[in-house]
Design a protein around this motif. Sequence first.
Motif, PDB file in Angstrom:
ATOM      1  N   ASP A  28       0.797  -1.220   0.000  1.00 14.24           N
ATOM      2  CA  ASP A  28       0.000   0.000   0.000  1.00 14.24           C
ATOM      3  C   ASP A  28       0.836   1.280   0.000  1.00 14.24           C
ATOM      4  N   ALA A  29       2.097   1.170   0.394  1.00 14.15           N
ATOM      5  CA  ALA A  29       2.944   2.359   0.524  1.00 14.15           C
ATOM      6  C   ALA A  29       3.352   2.897  -0.844  1.00 14.15           C
ATOM      7  N   ASN A  35       9.064   2.247   4.643  1.00 10.50           N
ATOM      8  CA  ASN A  35       8.569   1.124   5.431  1.00 10.50           C
ATOM      9  C   ASN A  35       9.675   0.097   5.685  1.00 10.50           C
ATOM     10  N   LYS A  36      10.851   0.584   5.961  1.00 11.41           N
ATOM     11  CA  LYS A  36      12.008  -0.297   6.171  1.00 11.41           C
ATOM     12  C   LYS A  36      11.764  -1.285   7.311  1.00 11.41           C
ATOM     13  N   GLN A  37      11.107  -0.850   8.388  1.00 14.92           N
ATOM     14  CA  GLN A  37      10.857  -1.738   9.526  1.00 14.92           C
ATOM     15  C   GLN A  37       9.979  -2.921   9.124  1.00 14.92           C
ATOM     16  N   ASP A  38       9.038  -2.706   8.234  1.00 12.61           N
ATOM     17  CA  ASP A  38       8.194  -3.808   7.769  1.00 12.61           C
ATOM     18  C   ASP A  38       9.033  -4.837   7.012  1.00 12.61           C
ATOM     19  N   TYR A  39       9.917  -4.350   6.167  1.00  7.29           N
ATOM     20  CA  TYR A  39      10.765  -5.276   5.401  1.00  7.29           C
ATOM     21  C   TYR A  39      11.716  -6.014   6.326  1.00  7.29           C
ATOM     22  N   GLU A  40      12.248  -5.327   7.328  1.00  8.94           N
ATOM     23  CA  GLU A  40      13.117  -5.983   8.305  1.00  8.94           C
ATOM     24  C   GLU A  40      12.348  -7.058   9.074  1.00  8.94           C
ATOM     25  N   GLY A  41      11.069  -6.808   9.332  1.00  8.27           N
ATOM     26  CA  GLY A  41      10.224  -7.812   9.989  1.00  8.27           C
ATOM     27  C   GLY A  41      10.040  -9.042   9.128  1.00  8.27           C
TER      28      GLY A  41
END
Length: 75
Positions: A28-29, A35-41
Amino acid sequence: HFLLFSTSMADAADDIDKLYEFGESLNDAKDKSENKQDYEGIIAAANGSVKAKQLAAQLIPKFVKFFPELAEQAL
């Protein structure tokens, strides 16, 4: 033993839910690099349950081009 097993299953389900949330957030971004934290997750989840690994394996290559600085970790 059953309690340990069900807790483990619940944790695995939570991991899958989080992965879907991370993937949706990145989809959605407009500026995915924010959204780096999402990818790191997603990368971290690759060390989880079998199902989490399978889902992470689908999501990691989809978004890696937006996070070249994390490409090494994503391998």
